[in-house]
Motif scaffolding. Structure first.
Motif, PDB file in Angstrom:
ATOM      1  N   MET A 194       0.859  -1.184   0.000  1.00 45.80           N
ATOM      2  CA  MET A 194       0.000   0.000   0.000  1.00 45.80           C
ATOM      3  C   MET A 194       0.890   1.228   0.000  1.00 45.80           C
ATOM      4  O   MET A 194       1.295   1.739   1.034  1.00 45.80           O
ATOM      5  N   LEU A 195       1.253   1.685  -1.178  1.00 45.65           N
ATOM      6  CA  LEU A 195       2.138   2.844  -1.302  1.00 45.65           C
ATOM      7  C   LEU A 195       1.393   3.944  -2.031  1.00 45.65           C
ATOM      8  O   LEU A 195       1.081   3.847  -3.200  1.00 45.65           O
ATOM      9  N   ASN A 196       1.048   5.007  -1.312  1.00 42.28           N
ATOM     10  CA  ASN A 196       0.491   6.203  -1.913  1.00 42.28           C
ATOM     11  C   ASN A 196       0.741   7.350  -0.955  1.00 42.28           C
ATOM     12  O   ASN A 196       1.284   7.171   0.122  1.00 42.28           O
ATOM     13  N   ASP A 197       0.318   8.565  -1.355  1.00 45.31           N
ATOM     14  CA  ASP A 197       0.695   9.712  -0.544  1.00 45.31           C
ATOM     15  C   ASP A 197      -0.031   9.773   0.785  1.00 45.31           C
ATOM     16  O   ASP A 197       0.313  10.564   1.648  1.00 45.31           O
ATOM     17  N   ALA A 223       6.348   3.962   2.307  1.00 46.94           N
ATOM     18  CA  ALA A 223       7.069   5.239   2.370  1.00 46.94           C
ATOM     19  C   ALA A 223       6.379   6.135   3.382  1.00 46.94           C
ATOM     20  O   ALA A 223       5.197   5.973   3.677  1.00 46.94           O
ATOM     21  N   GLY A 224       7.127   7.082   3.924  1.00 47.81           N
ATOM     22  CA  GLY A 224       6.517   8.151   4.696  1.00 47.81           C
ATOM     23  C   GLY A 224       6.396   7.938   6.181  1.00 47.81           C
ATOM     24  O   GLY A 224       5.881   8.804   6.894  1.00 47.81           O
ATOM     25  N   GLN A 225       6.870   6.802   6.716  1.00 47.18           N
ATOM     26  CA  GLN A 225       6.791   6.604   8.161  1.00 47.18           C
ATOM     27  C   GLN A 225       7.709   7.591   8.885  1.00 47.18           C
ATOM     28  O   GLN A 225       8.709   8.037   8.333  1.00 47.18           O
ATOM     29  N   ASN A 254       2.363   0.663   8.131  1.00 43.70           N
ATOM     30  CA  ASN A 254       2.774   1.603   7.085  1.00 43.70           C
ATOM     31  C   ASN A 254       2.538   3.057   7.499  1.00 43.70           C
ATOM     32  O   ASN A 254       3.161   3.966   6.947  1.00 43.70           O
ATOM     33  N   PHE A 255       1.641   3.277   8.452  1.00 46.03           N
ATOM     34  CA  PHE A 255       1.280   4.621   8.888  1.00 46.03           C
ATOM     35  C   PHE A 255       2.011   5.024  10.179  1.00 46.03           C
ATOM     36  O   PHE A 255       1.567   5.933  10.881  1.00 46.03           O
ATOM     37  N   GLU A 290      13.444  -3.300   6.215  1.00 45.85           N
ATOM     38  CA  GLU A 290      13.455  -1.835   6.288  1.00 45.85           C
ATOM     39  C   GLU A 290      12.047  -1.249   6.334  1.00 45.85           C
ATOM     40  O   GLU A 290      11.850  -0.142   6.852  1.00 45.85           O
ATOM     41  N   ASP A 291      11.056  -1.984   5.828  1.00 45.57           N
ATOM     42  CA  ASP A 291       9.683  -1.480   5.842  1.00 45.57           C
ATOM     43  C   ASP A 291       9.180  -1.218   7.258  1.00 45.57           C
ATOM     44  O   ASP A 291       8.340  -0.336   7.469  1.00 45.57           O
ATOM     45  N   VAL A 292       9.638  -2.012   8.209  1.00 49.89           N
ATOM     46  CA  VAL A 292       9.152  -1.891   9.591  1.00 49.89           C
ATOM     47  C   VAL A 292      10.246  -1.393  10.533  1.00 49.89           C
ATOM     48  O   VAL A 292      10.108  -1.473  11.751  1.00 49.89           O
ATOM     49  N   LEU A 293      11.319  -0.861   9.978  1.00 48.90           N
ATOM     50  CA  LEU A 293      12.450  -0.458  10.801  1.00 48.90           C
ATOM     51  C   LEU A 293      12.064   0.612  11.819  1.00 48.90           C
ATOM     52  O   LEU A 293      12.415   0.517  13.007  1.00 48.90           O
TER      53      LEU A 293
END
Length: 350
Positions: free
Chosen positions: A1-4, A76-78, A331-332, A131-134
């Motif tokens: 789930m990658l969006n702005d 992205a964006g965390q 992701n948030f 790295e997604d959950v780093l």
């Protein structure tokens, strides 16, 4: 789930976080402590999550090619929630004839902590990276005063089941002698891998897993998509958002079938094996289980069935549900207050 939407922050973040932090245990049923942290207004999507769900078109079709699917697991964006100096280092674990990369995370003032969490990222078995959950795990390590080993396990279909589980088992076997308390954790598919590793640790006599931290785990392969575990009519939601919720379930029904296929990669395995489908495992194997899930996560009903089994079998466990939240909410991190609360709750309950 990658969006702005994953790069924006919820309005009123601090006030909502404070409200969530002060919500007490809602009930205790069969030994399971339950925190039902509803939104206000109840049974509505969190606005940033709604921005994502509302984009799903009628009769949605999920792509089946691996490239597109892996793009869908990118994040992205965390934001970094820690306020304590942390040490992050790459390590290679060599054990049980396997070599596995891990990211070791610890507070600078607790580098030799006696508690460790070995964690498996999500990504439907075929995608995702440590790295997604780093940033999420940095916060867990800080709040729990523990060392976290963020595992870069083998992904399907290039390295299908049971390769990822064996990687996890090798990390546990290498780390177990060094810690007095050993926890396993994971999100989504990583939660399933953690539970498989836990079963093998017990059956092989490697060590005792003292606790389990599971964010919205996938718990059964080859699920009956017409059965009660996928019936979104059981989920309360305001009428104006009902259709979008149903479309989300439709997408995840497709994902469930696709990811199972990639995970076993056409190998003739029995999908009812408890290593593949932890919902079908002996619940007495799992000690001190904490499950955290969103109200609108399509895996919610199987997660509830699992923690209920744990409670009836062991008389202990924790279930925490966040109103308005869907799948992959890590992701948030740093952008939706429920996620910060979930990470802090999980850290306390390891």
């Amino acid at each position: 789930m990658l969006n702005d939407t994953t790069t924006k922050q919820s309005l009123g973040y601090a006030d909502e976080l404070k409200r969530l932090q002060h919500m007490p245990v809602t009930a205790k049923v069969d030994g399971i402590k339950q925190w039902i942290k509803d939104r206000d207004p109840r049974h509505t999507f969190e606005p940033l999550v709604w921005d994502t769900v509302a984009e799903i078109e009628p009769d949605p079709q999920l792509p089946t090619d691996l490239f597109s699917l892996r793009q869908g697991t990118e994040t992205a964006g965390q934001k970094d929630l820690t306020s304590t100096p942390m040490k992050i280092e790459m390590q290679q674990i060599v054990a049980m004839n396997r070599r596995v990369r891990v990211i070791r995370i610890a507070r600078m003032d607790h580098l030799t902590a006696e508690k460790a969490l070995i964690y498996f990222h999500g990504g439907a078995y075929y995608g995702g990276t440590p790295e997604d959950v780093l940033l999420a795990l940095k916060f867990v390590a800080e709040q729990a005063n523990c060392v976290v080993y963020n595992v870069d396990y083998a992904l399907a279909p290039e390295q299908p089941y049971p390769a990822g589980i064996l990687d996890g088992l090798a990390v546990v076997a290498a780390m177990a002698p060094n810690y007095h308390h050993l926890a396993l954790g994971g999100d989504s598919a990583g939660g399933s891998i953690a539970l498989a590793v836990s079963q093998l640790c017990k059956s092989m006599g490697i060590c005792t897993i003292d606790s389990h931290l599971l964010f919205y785990p996938t718990l059964i392969q080859g699920s009956d998509l017409e059965g009660p575990l996928w019936d979104d009519r059981q989920i309360e939601v305001v009428p104006s958002q009902r259709d979008a919720l149903h479309r989300s379930y439709q997408l995840f029904e497709q994902l469930d079938t696709i990811m199972s296929g990639y995970y076993v990669a056409d190998q003739p395995f029995d999908l009812t094996s408890p290593l593949l489908s932890p919902l079908l495992a002996d619940p007495r194997v799992f000690k001190n289980v904490t499950v955290l899930v969103g109200e609108y996560d399509p895996f919610r009903l199987q997660d509830e069935a699992f923690i209920q089994q744990i409670g009836r079998a062991t008389g202990t466990g924790n279930y925490i549900r966040y109103g308005g939240i869907s799948h992959a909410f890590l992701n948030f991190t740093g952008n939706v207050p429920a996620v910060e609360d979930a990470l802090a709750m999980g850290a306390r309950l390891i």
